[in-house]
Write a protein that holds these residues in place. Structure first.
Motif, PDB file in Angstrom:
ATOM      1  N   UNK A 167      29.782 -12.163 -12.489  1.00  0.00           N
ATOM      2  CA  UNK A 167      30.210 -10.925 -13.131  1.00  0.00           C
ATOM      3  C   UNK A 167      31.619 -10.524 -12.717  1.00  0.00           C
ATOM      4  N   UNK A 168      31.939 -10.656 -11.431  1.00  0.00           N
ATOM      5  CA  UNK A 168      33.240 -10.201 -10.925  1.00  0.00           C
ATOM      6  C   UNK A 168      34.353 -11.194 -11.175  1.00  0.00           C
ATOM      7  N   UNK A 169      34.050 -12.498 -11.040  1.00  0.00           N
ATOM      8  CA  UNK A 169      35.114 -13.500 -11.102  1.00  0.00           C
ATOM      9  C   UNK A 169      34.981 -14.453 -12.294  1.00  0.00           C
ATOM     10  N   UNK A 228      33.020  -6.552  -6.433  1.00  0.00           N
ATOM     11  CA  UNK A 228      34.131  -7.018  -5.594  1.00  0.00           C
ATOM     12  C   UNK A 228      35.338  -7.372  -6.448  1.00  0.00           C
ATOM     13  N   UNK A 229      36.525  -7.064  -5.921  1.00  0.00           N
ATOM     14  CA  UNK A 229      37.763  -7.357  -6.637  1.00  0.00           C
ATOM     15  C   UNK A 229      38.580  -8.428  -5.932  1.00  0.00           C
ATOM     16  N   UNK A 230      38.639  -8.387  -4.597  1.00  0.00           N
ATOM     17  CA  UNK A 230      39.414  -9.355  -3.838  1.00  0.00           C
ATOM     18  C   UNK A 230      38.513 -10.525  -3.450  1.00  0.00           C
ATOM     19  N   UNK A 231      38.795 -11.722  -3.936  1.00  0.00           N
ATOM     20  CA  UNK A 231      37.902 -12.860  -3.662  1.00  0.00           C
ATOM     21  C   UNK A 231      37.804 -13.228  -2.189  1.00  0.00           C
ATOM     22  N   UNK A 232      38.920 -13.070  -1.443  1.00  0.00           N
ATOM     23  CA  UNK A 232      38.900 -13.455  -0.032  1.00  0.00           C
ATOM     24  C   UNK A 232      38.089 -12.466   0.803  1.00  0.00           C
ATOM     25  N   UNK A 233      38.210 -11.189   0.490  1.00  0.00           N
ATOM     26  CA  UNK A 233      37.400 -10.202   1.194  1.00  0.00           C
ATOM     27  C   UNK A 233      35.920 -10.412   0.891  1.00  0.00           C
TER      28      UNK A 233
END
Length: 233
Positions: free
Chosen positions: A115-117, A20-25
Motif C-alpha cells: 500500500x505504501x510503496x 509509512x513514508x520513508x522506506x529506510x525508517x
C-alpha cells in the motif's frame, strides 16, 4: 466480492494511522520487530546479537530496502563476498538471514509495503542463488577411507600416545577421534563433551549426552543421547 480489479493482499490487517513514508525508517522498524520475534521465541542474547549484526551487514551491502531487492542484487552481494575471499559458509549466512527477514516481511508487513510503496513482495532468493550446504567452490568429493586405512590411522595414534612427550594431549586426541568415528558426532559436538556427559550405566551400552548438538541457526543447539556402540565405552 473479488472482481477483475481486486485481489487479496497478504500480510494481515493494515494498522490504523498514517502509512509509512520513508522506506529506510520503515525498514529499521521492521528489523526491530524481526529481532523482537527472536526474543519472543527464546533465542539466546548471543544469538540475537550475532544475527542482528549479520542482518544489518547484509542489508547495508544490498543498498536498497528489502522489498526492492532483486535476484541480481543477491548475486552481486554474494559475488562480492566471493571475490573478497569470504568462505562459502559466510556467503550462505548472508543469503539465509535475508531470506528469513523477507519471509517475516511477507507474513507481517506485506500489506503495508504494497500500500505504501506499491511493491508486491516476491523473494529474490531463487534456485540459482539460494544457499547450499556445500558451496560450488568446495573441493571434489573424496571417497571415504578404507577400513585398512582407518585401522592404520588409529594404530598411529596409539603409538603416538606411547611415545609422546606429554601423555594427556595425545590421549585426548585418540579419544576424540575414536568418539567421532564410533558415535558419528560432529567435531564441535565431540570437543564440547565433558566428563559429566558420559553415562556408562544408561542403557545396555552406555550413552553420551550431547548437550550442544547441532541445531538450526535460529533455534539453537539441540541436545540428544548417543549410544556408545562398537566398544566406544
Amino acid at each position: 466480492m473479488v472482481g477483475p480489479g481486486l485481489r487479496v493482499i497478504e500480510g494481515g490487517v493494515l494498522p490504523a494511522g498514517v502509512l509509512p513514508a520513508d522506506p529506510w525508517e520503515f525498514q529499521a522498524e521492521c528489523v526491530e520487530a524481526f529481532v523482537a520475534s527472536w526474543r519472543a521465541r527464546g533465542f539466546s542474547p548471543v544469538t540475537v546479537e550475532n544475527d542482528t549484526g549479520l542482518l544489518e551487514r547484509t542489508l547495508t551491502a544490498l543498498g536498497r530496502p528489502a522489498w526492492e531487492v532483486t535476484a541480481e542484487d543477491i548475486d552481486r552481494v554474494v559475488g562480492e563476498l566471493a571475490v573478497a575471499g569470504r568462505a562459502a559458509s559466510t556467503r550462505r549466512e548472508y543469503v539465509q538471514i535475508f531470506k528469513g527477514f523477507h519471509r517475516f516481511l511477507q507474513a507481517r508487513k506485506a500489506g503495508e509495503i504494497e500500500t505504501a510503496f506499491g511493491v508486491r513482495l516476491v523473494c529474490p532468493v531463487d534456485e540459482f542463488n539460494a544457499s547450499r550446504h556445500v558451496g560450488d567452490d568446495s573441493a571434489a568429493v573424496l571417497p571415504p577411507p578404507t577400513p585398512e586405512r582407518v585401522t592404520e590411522f588409529f594404530e598411529f595414534l596409539k603409538t603416538r600416545i606411547a611415545t609422546a612427550r606429554k601423555y594427556a594431549p595425545a590421549a585426548r586426541d585418540y579419544a576424540l577421534f575414536r568418539t567421532l568415528y564410533h558415535a558419528g558426532l560432529r567435531s564441535e559436538e565431540a570437543a564440547l563433551l565433558e566428563r559429566c556427559d558420559v553415562h556408562f550405566g544408561r542403557g545396555p551400552f552406555g550413552k553420551l549426552h550431547v548437550r550442544f548438538g547441532k541445531g538450526a541457526r535460529t533455534s539453537g543447539p539441540r541436545p540428544r543421547w548417543v549410544p556408545m556402540l562398537d566398544g566406544l565405552d
